[in-house]
Structures are given as structure tokens and as C-alpha cells.
Write an enzyme that holds these catalytic residues in place. Structure first.
Site, PDB file in Angstrom:
ATOM      1  CG  HIS A   1      -1.148 -20.167   3.785  1.00  0.00           C
ATOM      2  ND1 HIS A   1      -0.557 -19.425   4.758  1.00  0.00           N
ATOM      3  CD2 HIS A   1      -0.668 -19.698   2.603  1.00  0.00           C
ATOM      4  CE1 HIS A   1       0.241 -18.531   4.204  1.00  0.00           C
ATOM      5  NE2 HIS A   1       0.206 -18.678   2.890  1.00  0.00           N
TER       6      HIS A   1
ATOM      7  NE  ARG B   1      -0.704 -23.534  -5.182  1.00  0.00           N
ATOM      8  CZ  ARG B   1      -1.706 -22.669  -5.063  1.00  0.00           C
ATOM      9  NH1 ARG B   1      -1.658 -21.718  -4.152  1.00  0.00           N
ATOM     10  NH2 ARG B   1      -2.776 -22.760  -5.837  1.00  0.00           N
TER      11      ARG B   1
ATOM     12  CD  GLU C   1       7.057  -8.815   1.667  1.00  0.00           C
ATOM     13  OE1 GLU C   1       6.804  -9.910   1.131  1.00  0.00           O
ATOM     14  OE2 GLU C   1       6.443  -8.391   2.658  1.00  0.00           O
TER      15      GLU C   1
ATOM     16  CG  ASP D   1       6.169 -13.945  -2.151  1.00  0.00           C
ATOM     17  OD1 ASP D   1       4.939 -13.913  -1.959  1.00  0.00           O
ATOM     18  OD2 ASP D   1       7.005 -14.132  -1.244  1.00  0.00           O
TER      19      ASP D   1
ATOM     20  CG  HIS E   1      -5.704 -20.100   3.814  1.00  0.00           C
ATOM     21  ND1 HIS E   1      -6.366 -20.358   2.640  1.00  0.00           N
ATOM     22  CD2 HIS E   1      -4.779 -19.161   3.509  1.00  0.00           C
ATOM     23  CE1 HIS E   1      -5.854 -19.605   1.671  1.00  0.00           C
ATOM     24  NE2 HIS E   1      -4.888 -18.864   2.179  1.00  0.00           N
TER      25      HIS E   1
ATOM     26  CD  GLU F   1       4.458 -18.765  -2.228  1.00  0.00           C
ATOM     27  OE1 GLU F   1       5.225 -19.758  -2.271  1.00  0.00           O
ATOM     28  OE2 GLU F   1       3.240 -18.879  -1.999  1.00  0.00           O
TER      29      GLU F   1
HETATM   30  C1  UD1 Z   1      -1.868 -17.540  -1.983  1.00  0.00           C
HETATM   31  C2  UD1 Z   1      -0.458 -17.240  -2.522  1.00  0.00           C
HETATM   32  C3  UD1 Z   1       0.562 -17.369  -1.386  1.00  0.00           C
HETATM   33  C4  UD1 Z   1       0.165 -16.532  -0.187  1.00  0.00           C
HETATM   34  C5  UD1 Z   1      -1.263 -16.862   0.226  1.00  0.00           C
HETATM   35  C6  UD1 Z   1      -1.720 -15.954   1.337  1.00  0.00           C
HETATM   36  C7  UD1 Z   1       0.012 -17.937  -4.835  1.00  0.00           C
HETATM   37  C8  UD1 Z   1       0.304 -19.049  -5.737  1.00  0.00           C
HETATM   38  N1  UD1 Z   1      -0.120 -18.243  -3.550  1.00  0.00           N
HETATM   39  O1  UD1 Z   1      -1.871 -18.886  -1.583  1.00  0.00           O
HETATM   40  O2  UD1 Z   1       1.825 -16.918  -1.859  1.00  0.00           O
HETATM   41  O3  UD1 Z   1       1.041 -16.813   0.892  1.00  0.00           O
HETATM   42  O4  UD1 Z   1      -2.148 -16.678  -0.897  1.00  0.00           O
HETATM   43  O5  UD1 Z   1      -2.834 -16.458   1.993  1.00  0.00           O
HETATM   44  O6  UD1 Z   1      -0.109 -16.823  -5.272  1.00  0.00           O
HETATM   45  N2  UD1 Z   1     -10.036 -19.403  -1.195  1.00  0.00           N
HETATM   46  C9  UD1 Z   1     -11.312 -18.995  -0.969  1.00  0.00           C
HETATM   47  N3  UD1 Z   1     -11.552 -17.719  -0.561  1.00  0.00           N
HETATM   48  C10 UD1 Z   1     -10.566 -16.813  -0.366  1.00  0.00           C
HETATM   49  C11 UD1 Z   1      -9.239 -17.241  -0.570  1.00  0.00           C
HETATM   50  C12 UD1 Z   1      -8.997 -18.527  -1.005  1.00  0.00           C
HETATM   51  O7  UD1 Z   1     -12.259 -19.771  -1.131  1.00  0.00           O
HETATM   52  O8  UD1 Z   1     -10.843 -15.675   0.019  1.00  0.00           O
HETATM   53  C13 UD1 Z   1      -9.770 -20.789  -1.642  1.00  0.00           C
HETATM   54  C14 UD1 Z   1     -10.126 -21.018  -3.106  1.00  0.00           C
HETATM   55  O9  UD1 Z   1     -10.644 -22.312  -3.267  1.00  0.00           O
HETATM   56  C15 UD1 Z   1      -8.750 -20.965  -3.789  1.00  0.00           C
HETATM   57  C16 UD1 Z   1      -7.869 -21.577  -2.714  1.00  0.00           C
HETATM   58  O10 UD1 Z   1      -8.383 -21.081  -1.501  1.00  0.00           O
HETATM   59  O11 UD1 Z   1      -8.735 -21.667  -5.000  1.00  0.00           O
HETATM   60  C17 UD1 Z   1      -6.395 -21.295  -2.801  1.00  0.00           C
HETATM   61  O12 UD1 Z   1      -6.128 -19.909  -3.006  1.00  0.00           O
HETATM   62  P1  UD1 Z   1      -4.789 -19.480  -3.780  1.00  0.00           P
HETATM   63  O13 UD1 Z   1      -4.729 -18.003  -3.845  1.00  0.00           O
HETATM   64  O14 UD1 Z   1      -4.646 -20.230  -5.036  1.00  0.00           O
HETATM   65  O15 UD1 Z   1      -3.643 -20.060  -2.848  1.00  0.00           O
HETATM   66  P2  UD1 Z   1      -3.215 -19.706  -1.363  1.00  0.00           P
HETATM   67  O16 UD1 Z   1      -2.801 -20.954  -0.701  1.00  0.00           O
HETATM   68  O17 UD1 Z   1      -4.263 -18.871  -0.745  1.00  0.00           O
HETATM   69  N1  UDP Z   2      -4.205 -12.669   8.802  1.00  0.00           N
HETATM   70  C1  UDP Z   2      -5.499 -12.198   9.008  1.00  0.00           C
HETATM   71  N2  UDP Z   2      -6.476 -13.084   9.380  1.00  0.00           N
HETATM   72  C2  UDP Z   2      -6.223 -14.397   9.561  1.00  0.00           C
HETATM   73  C3  UDP Z   2      -4.909 -14.880   9.327  1.00  0.00           C
HETATM   74  C4  UDP Z   2      -3.925 -13.986   8.930  1.00  0.00           C
HETATM   75  O1  UDP Z   2      -5.762 -11.009   8.885  1.00  0.00           O
HETATM   76  O2  UDP Z   2      -7.151 -15.127   9.902  1.00  0.00           O
HETATM   77  C5  UDP Z   2      -3.168 -11.704   8.404  1.00  0.00           C
HETATM   78  C6  UDP Z   2      -1.879 -11.771   9.176  1.00  0.00           C
HETATM   79  O3  UDP Z   2      -1.943 -11.004  10.367  1.00  0.00           O
HETATM   80  C7  UDP Z   2      -0.904 -11.201   8.167  1.00  0.00           C
HETATM   81  C8  UDP Z   2      -1.417 -11.752   6.844  1.00  0.00           C
HETATM   82  O4  UDP Z   2      -2.797 -12.040   7.077  1.00  0.00           O
HETATM   83  O5  UDP Z   2      -0.983  -9.776   8.117  1.00  0.00           O
HETATM   84  C9  UDP Z   2      -0.668 -12.978   6.443  1.00  0.00           C
HETATM   85  O6  UDP Z   2      -1.327 -13.605   5.420  1.00  0.00           O
HETATM   86  P1  UDP Z   2      -1.108 -15.122   5.034  1.00  0.00           P
HETATM   87  O7  UDP Z   2      -0.585 -15.859   6.194  1.00  0.00           O
HETATM   88  O8  UDP Z   2      -2.362 -15.581   4.393  1.00  0.00           O
HETATM   89  O9  UDP Z   2      -0.017 -15.039   3.870  1.00  0.00           O
HETATM   90  P2  UDP Z   2       1.566 -14.925   3.835  1.00  0.00           P
HETATM   91  O10 UDP Z   2       1.984 -13.792   4.700  1.00  0.00           O
HETATM   92  O11 UDP Z   2       2.127 -16.238   4.285  1.00  0.00           O
HETATM   93  O12 UDP Z   2       1.876 -14.713   2.398  1.00  0.00           O
END
Ligand code: UD1
Ligand code: UDP
Length: 381
Positions: A210, A212, A120, A98, A243, A134
Site C-alpha cells: 500500500h 505511497r 514507536e 509516523d 487495502h 513517514e
Molecule cells: C496511511 C498512512 C501510512 C500507513 C497506512 C496504513 C499517511 C500519509 N499514510 O496510508 O503511513 O502505512 O495508512 O495502512 O498517514 N480508505 C478507505 N477506507 C479506509 C482506509 C482508507 O476508503 O478505512 C481509502 C480512502 O480513499 C483514503 C485512501 O484509502 O483516501 C488512502 O488513505 P490514507 O490514510 O490517505 O493513506 P494510506 O495509504 O492508507
Molecule cells: N492488517 C490487518 N488486516 C489486513 C492487513 C493488515 O489487520 O487486511 C494488520 C497487520 O497485521 C498489521 C497492520 O495491519 O498489524 C499493518 O498495517 P498496514 O500494513 O496497513 O500499515 P503499516 O504497518 O505499513 O503502516
């Protein structure tokens, strides 16, 4: 005979963890050419998963920017996917869950008239803004998809109620397939700090946050609750891999950093995370994936959200909704820390989300769809 070209598209950490075993399963089938396109909506957190599962993408759109908005993610994915599809010529695209990558991946497949398999599928809260974005992403993908790989019976029922009645498969969640490959009793952590934690002597609480929809006041309340729990329980250690989102990091720095017995660490590689979960006392999280993994490992989970699209483990008694109000979170955590019976009632392993064979069922279902094999039997608990 030419092989079926099945392209997995993913971009964030959880999609990668849940798609990695599928990419490998597809590659093991003689009839399939398993292709992999990453959008890199996450960069470091995605690369870490690719390394753990040894996956080398055929295409990397490299779209991530700091503080990216939903519109920039979606539009950059769409533009990048045009090239990927034209170059790799998939017969079917698989998207997962999602995220914005999921939605854009499916929409792009539709624009190119390529079949879509949704891994999923069928999770719902029926609240448009929670989880945000999502819930809407997965509903939109349901409208586009041709094949639906539902983790559970109730996910399938959601889709049937909405009028999607064809090509639905109950497969279990691929995250359980991933867990099977990462968790080991004799695992030694590469992160030295984790080898030194007082497992058994103290109660280790694993935390992540984490979402939104938790940005702002809810996240502040969560951080203050975690601080209070750490301050008033000397027999507890909180381990929180934070995160990389700057919004999350700001909230952590402002409200939680400096509290006693709180270990704020960088995101962990998936194998380190899964083995830490296997050894901790309990989990507090707003993550989707952790709500599926922790029950399989027999760890109680307090969900830091108002609702969940994963009711199965709540019904099984191992997951409880703690909400986003400071006092409520503290009260529920204190109960699990102090009340042995309450803890024991939640700390039993249940596997409503899968048996570790989801990827095999999905590969079988794809081959069946193309007339190349038997229809797989549904996963049952
Ligand atoms: C995203 C997904 C969310 C999922 C989550 C898992 C969307 C809108 N959201 O949210 O559904 O649960 O990932 O973690 O698709 N960033 C880094 N390095 C990384 C990753 C992120 O620097 O490796 C920072 C960047 O500044 C980026 C921000 O995190 O802009 C947010 O990342 P983004 O993918 O937009 O949103 P998440 O909260 O990670
Ligand atoms: N996870 C990881 N390292 C971390 C935190 C989470 O490998 O430091 C793994 C966790 O075990 C799970 C997945 O990342 O498999 C969940 O991701 P996240 O919580 O970012 O996203 P969501 O599941 O809420 O979409």
C-alpha cells in the site's frame, strides 16, 4: 488526588492495532484516566480494529475522504484536535509511529502546550522520500516529543545520534503485545474462505502492499511479479487482503486480478489477519507492521521496498529486502518456494521487536515521568 489524563491519538489501522493494548493498559492503572481520540484518517479499517479490541473512543474527528491528500489529512486533523484538546483537557498526548495523524497530533499538542509521548520512536531510513511521507513525519515528531518510547536499542541509538538524549525508554514494540492477544492455535476464521485454504498441502503466501512511495511503476512491478509467481507455481496460493485505497485497488485490478491461485479479498480484521499469518508459508509485503509480526511468528518475509527502517529482523535473517523490480522479486520468491534450506534458514521465530510487555513499560515510564513510580527497565532481546 486527580488522575493523570493521558490521551492516545490515532487514526489509521496500524496505529490502532499498536495503540489498542496501550489504551487498555493505561485504563488498568489507578493513577491514570485513559482517554482516546481517533482522527479516523482511516474509517472502515479503523472501525474494524476498534471492534476487535473493544475500544470506544472519547472523541472521533471522522476526517477521512476518498483519495485524501497529505495536506487535507493534516489540516483536518489540526482543526479537529483543537476541539478535542479543549474538551478532554489531557495532561499528555500519546501519538504512534509516523502517519499524518501522528504528525498532526503531535503538532496540535505542541500548539496547546500539552506534553507529547511518542510511541514507536526512533525508526529511520535517513531517506527523506522513502518511506514517504513517514520518514519526515517521525523526524518532525521527534523534535516535538517529550518522551520517547523506542521499540529497540538501535531506535534509541538513532535518537541519541540526533541529539535527543532525555526521557528515552526501550520498551519493545506494542504490536507484539497485540499479537499475544489475537493469535490462538485453535482459532477458527470468521471469513469462511480462510477456513478452506489448503494449509500444509500448498504454500500459502500472504501479501499486502500500500505504500505511497510504491504508487506508479513500483506498484505495477510488484503486481506483475505476484502474477508471475502465481502463474508459474501450481503448489502456491497467494492470499492478498487488498487495502481500501483506490490507488492500490486500481493497480490490483489492472495487473493482478484474474491470475490463477490468487485470492483477492477485502481487508481482514486484525485477529483474522494475525491468525492467517501464523498459518501461512511466507509473507510478501511493503507494510511496516507485518515486518514486525511475521518474524515473531517464524514466517519469512520478503519486503517489497528498496529499504527498511526495521533492520533488526533483516540482521536476524528472517526478513529480506526484495526491492521493487519484477525479476528480483520473482527470483527471491522462487528461491523460498523451491529451496528448502533457504526457507529453513529464514523460518525461525525471532523477537527483536518485543516481548509482549511494551505497554506495561510505557505506562510505568509515564508514571515515573510524573513522579509516581519507578523507572521501568529497558526491554532487552
Ligand atoms: C496511511 C498512512 C501510512 C500507513 C497506512 C496504513 C499517511 C500519509 N499514510 O496510508 O503511513 O502505512 O495508512 O495502512 O498517514 N480508505 C478507505 N477506507 C479506509 C482506509 C482508507 O476508503 O478505512 C481509502 C480512502 O480513499 C483514503 C485512501 O484509502 O483516501 C488512502 O488513505 P490514507 O490514510 O490517505 O493513506 P494510506 O495509504 O492508507
Ligand atoms: N492488517 C490487518 N488486516 C489486513 C492487513 C493488515 O489487520 O487486511 C494488520 C497487520 O497485521 C498489521 C497492520 O495491519 O498489524 C499493518 O498495517 P498496514 O500494513 O496497513 O500499515 P503499516 O504497518 O505499513 O503502516
Amino acid at each position: 488526588m486527580s488522575k493523570l489524563r493521558i490521551m492516545s491519538v490515532f487514526g489509521t489501522r496500524p496505529e490502532a492495532i499498536k495503540m489498542a493494548p496501550l489504551v487498555r493498559e493505561l485504563a488498568s492503572r489507578g493513577e491514570i484516566e485513559s482517554l482516546c481520540c481517533v482522527t479516523a484518517q482511516h474509517r472502515q479499517m479503523l472501525d474494524s480494529v476498534l471492534e476487535v479490541f473493544d475500544i470506544k473512543p472519547d472523541c472521533d474527528l471522522d476526517i477521512m475522504t476518498p483519495r485524501q491528500t497529505l495536506s487535507t489529512i493534516t489540516s483536518k486533523c489540526l482543526l479537529g484536535m483543537d476541539d478535542a484538546i479543549e474538551r478532554l483537557k489531557p495532561d499528555m498526548i500519546l501519538v504512534h509511529g509516523d502517519t499524518s495523524t501522528t504528525f498532526a497530533g503531535a503538532l496540535s499538542a505542541f500548539y496547546h502546550q500539552v506534553k507529547v509521548g511518542h510511541v514507536e520512536a526512533g525508526l529511520r531510513t535517513y531517506n527523506k522520500y522513502s518511506p514517504y511521507p513517514e520518514e519526515m513525519n517521525r523526524k518532525l515528531v521527534s523534535s516535538i516529543a517529550d518522551l520517547y518510547f523506542c521499540p529497540t536499542v538501535s531506535n534509541r541509538e538513532n535518537l541519541v545520534r540526533e541529539g535527543f538524549t532525555e526521557n528515552l525508554f526501550i520498551t519493545g514494540n506494542t504490536v507484539i503485545d497485540a499479537l499475544k492477544t489475537t493469535v490462538r492455535e485453535d482459532y477458527r476464521f470468521e471469513t469462511e474462505e480462510l477456513n478452506k485454504l489448503p494449509y500444509g498441502e500448498k504454500k500459502i503466501i500472504l501479501v499486502t502492499c500500500h505504500r505511497r512511495e510504491n504508487y506508479g511503476e513500483p506498484m505495477k512491478n510488484i503486481m506483475l511479479a505476484l502474477r508471475q509467481i502465481a502463474e508459474q507455481n501450481t503448489d502456491v496460493e497467494l492470499v492478498y487482503p487488498v487495502h481500501l485505497s483506490p490507488v492500490v485497488r486500481e493497480a490490483v485490478d489492472k495487473y493482478l486480478r484474474g491470475a490463477p491461485r490468487v485470492h483477492l479479498i477485502d481487508p481482514l480484521p486484525a485477529d483474522e489477519m494475525h491468525n492467517l499469518m501464523a498459518r501461512c508459508y511466507m509473507v510478501m509485503t511493503d507494510s511496516g507492521g507485518l515486518q514486525e509480526e511475521a518474524p515473531a511468528l517464524g514466517k519469512p518475509v520478503l519486503v517489497l521496498r528498496r529499504e527498511t527502517e526495521r533492520p533488526e529482523a533483516v540482521e536476524a535473517g528472517t526478513v529480506r529486502l526484495a526491492g521493487v523490480v519484477q525479476d528480483d522479486i520473482v527470483t527471491m520468491a522462487e528461491r523460498l518456494i523451491r529451496d528448502k534450506d533457504a526457507y529453513a534458514r529464514m523460518a525461525h521465530a525471532v523477537n527483536p521487536y518485543g516481548d509482549g510487555n511494551a505497554c506495561s513499560r510505557i505506562a510505568d515510564a509515564i508514571l515515573w515521568y510524573y513522579g509516581k513510580g519507578e523507572k521501568p527497565k529497558d526491554f532487552t532481546v
